[in-house]
Enzyme design. Structure first.
Site, PDB file in Angstrom:
ATOM      1  CG  ASN A 190     -23.441  28.077 101.164  1.00  0.00           C
ATOM      2  OD1 ASN A 190     -22.613  27.627 101.946  1.00  0.00           O
ATOM      3  ND2 ASN A 190     -23.171  29.084 100.329  1.00  0.00           N
TER       4      ASN A 190
ATOM      5  CG  ASP B 168     -18.194  30.087 105.806  1.00  0.00           C
ATOM      6  OD1 ASP B 168     -18.485  30.527 104.671  1.00  0.00           O
ATOM      7  OD2 ASP B 168     -18.620  30.597 106.870  1.00  0.00           O
TER       8      ASP B 168
ATOM      9  CD  GLU C 160     -20.467  31.119  94.108  1.00  0.00           C
ATOM     10  OE1 GLU C 160     -21.379  30.995  93.281  1.00  0.00           O
ATOM     11  OE2 GLU C 160     -20.531  31.914  95.085  1.00  0.00           O
TER      12      GLU C 160
END
Length: 515
Positions: free
Chosen positions: A396, A405, A431
């Site tokens: 991220n 995503d 996650e």
């Protein structure tokens, strides 16, 4: 060029149309003349008092049926018929004036009825009231004053003016009351009359036979006696009411007219239907009863027709209401089905993770509790797996949340492909993923974990066109017979942390519970 002759069908249709146009101009004066002759022969007492005068009803009925068309021509023809009928008794001037008075009476009654939008079917009490007021009351009374003036001018010494007003008024009023509805009903009921008569039930024929028998019995009586029994005129009234309750306007009025004429002819031919009374009193009694005999069946028929009309309206309204109810029920069922479908969709969406399309944490716990409950009743192997993406925060931070995503969705797709049909893969949060594996021992669950691990690490994930190597750590725990869901998940989570402590990117099984 050759002459084209019309075919036979066209000629027949032309003759028929011409006859329909000319029929009224022939039938109305003939009917008026016949009514006048009948009135003179059978409805006038020896001293000259007319109990009932029928011919004016012929002209009034014709005007109503034709909606006033040809009124001037019909009036002239009727005046001619009046002259032809009166010349043996009255002078030409008197006959012309009487004819003019009678035509004016019919025209006045027609004008008043047309103004109040009179319905020829006489199926409402309002129409009956309009007819009585316009014809027997107003028009007949106006004609009586005019006719009495003519009579007093030429024959004033014979009968007083007011007395002749009463005689003329009562005779014309009763003629309009008894015969005009009959002509209207018969003229309107000719179409399909044979089919309607064939469809009549036997009780209607019995009612007609009883009414005819009553009239015949009365006609055969003398001095209100028949075969030693009193045969009073009032006995005719129930049969007239019986006809009014069973038949339509034309036949009801024809029956009432036949009974009224039976009574009048009996009186004028020397009978005493009301017993031995003076002539003037007998005439008054007869006119009163003829008035009742003409009015009551008309009123009952109009009332019954109005009630039947209201009943039809109510039935139609009920049918429309039932139709609306059925339509409403259909709409409610449709809306309910759509609402149920929407609720099912909402419930399904509430149980799904929108990013990966997998069951969410809530759905996983619902299915896991059901599996544990089933395992309690039917002991069997059961295992749970906890999966965590290694260094996902770094993905991220480096590539952005959109790339994160994409990684989550791709890994979810890959892992779902290697599961058994009875297994449940869910996104546990962030996650983390969890797997519920029914009928899987610790060894089988470990093998499942290895397949999941290979599905992730064998191929990189493409992010923004660039391959990205992603690894996962997996903790596996087999549920002991008396384990709870929370205890099993805790041991799988401990195995996951052990995998991360050992360097990540591996599958670690929790030690069996030794309790």
């Amino acid at each position: 060029m050759p002459v084209r002759w019309p075919d036979g069908r066209g000629v027949l249709q032309a003759w028929r149309a011409a006859w329909q146009r000319a029929a009224a101009y022939l039938l109305v004066p003939l009917g008026y003349f016949a009514g006048a002759k009948f009135g003179v022969l059978y409805t006038v007492m020896p001293e000259g008092t007319a109990i009932l005068w029928p011919p004016n009803s012929v002209l009034l009925a014709a005007l109503l049926l034709r909606r006033g068309r040809g009124a001037f021509v019909l009036g002239l023809l009727v005046i001619g018929a009046e002259v032809a009928a009166d010349l043996p008794v009255f002078s030409l001037t008197e006959a012309l004036l009487f004819g003019l008075v009678n035509v004016s009476e019919a025209l006045l009654a027609y004008g008043l009825l047309a103004r109040c939008r009179f319905d020829l079917r006489l199926q409402r009490l309002r129409d009956l009231n309009c007819f009585l007021l316009a014809g027997p009351v107003v028009a007949a009374l106006a004609a009586a004053f005019a006719g009495a003036a003519v009579y007093s001018r030429f024959r004033g010494s014979e009968v007083g003016y007011l007395q002749f007003v009463r005689i003329w008024w009562f005779g014309d009023a009763l003629g309009l009351l008894v015969f005009t509805p009959m002509f209207l009903g018969l003229a309107q009921g000719l179409g399909g009359a044979l089919a309607r008569w064939r469809a009549r039930p036997p009780r209607d024929w019995l009612a007609l036979a009883l009414a005819a028998g009553a009239a015949a019995g009365f006609l055969a009586s003398h001095h209100a006696m028949f075969a030693g029994l009193v045969f009073a005129p009032v006995l005719l009234l129930p049969f007239a009411l019986l006809l009014a309750s069973r038949f339509d306007l034309g036949l009801v009025c024809a029956g009432s007219a036949a009974m009224a004429m039976t009574l009048i002819v009996t009186l004028t031919q020397g009978g005493h239907p009301f017993g031995p009374l003076p002539a003037r009193e007998a005439v008054l009694r007869t006119q009163e009863f003829v008035f009742i005999l003409g009015l009551v069946p008309l009123g009952l028929g109009a009332l019954l027709a109005q009630l039947r009309s209201r009943q039809c309206e109510l039935e139609s309204a009920n049918e429309r209401l039932n139709s609306l109810n059925r339509e409403l029920e259909s709409r409610v069922q449709e809306r309910t089905a759509r609402l149920d479908a929407l609720n099912a969709d909402l419930q399904r969406l509430a149980m799904l993770d929108p990013l990966t399309g997998l069951p969410n944490r809530r759905a996983f716990f619902d299915r896991a509790r059901q599996a544990f409950e089933h395992r309690r009743r039917h002991p069997a192997a059961l295992s749970v797996l906890m999966i965590d993406i290694d260094h996902f925060k770094a993905v991220n931070d480096r590539y952005g949340h959109a790339a994160g995503d994409a990684v989550l969705a791709e890994l979810a797709r890959r892992m779902a492909l290697v599961l058994r049909p009875q297994d449940t893969l869910a996104r546990h949060g962030g996650e983390e993923f969890s797997v519920l594996a029914p009928d899987a021992s610790l060894q089988g669950a470990e093998q499942l974990g290895q397949r999941l691990h290979r599905a992730v690490v064998e191929h990189p994930v493409i992010v923004d066109g660039q391959p990205l190597a992603v690894t996962v750590s997996i903790g596996v725990a087999a549920c002991a017979p008396d384990d709870t869901l929370e205890a099993s998940l805790r041991r799988a989570d401990e195995a996951l942390y052990a995998a991360k402590a050992q360097g990540r990117n591996r599958v670690v099984t929790a030690a069996p519970d030794r309790r």
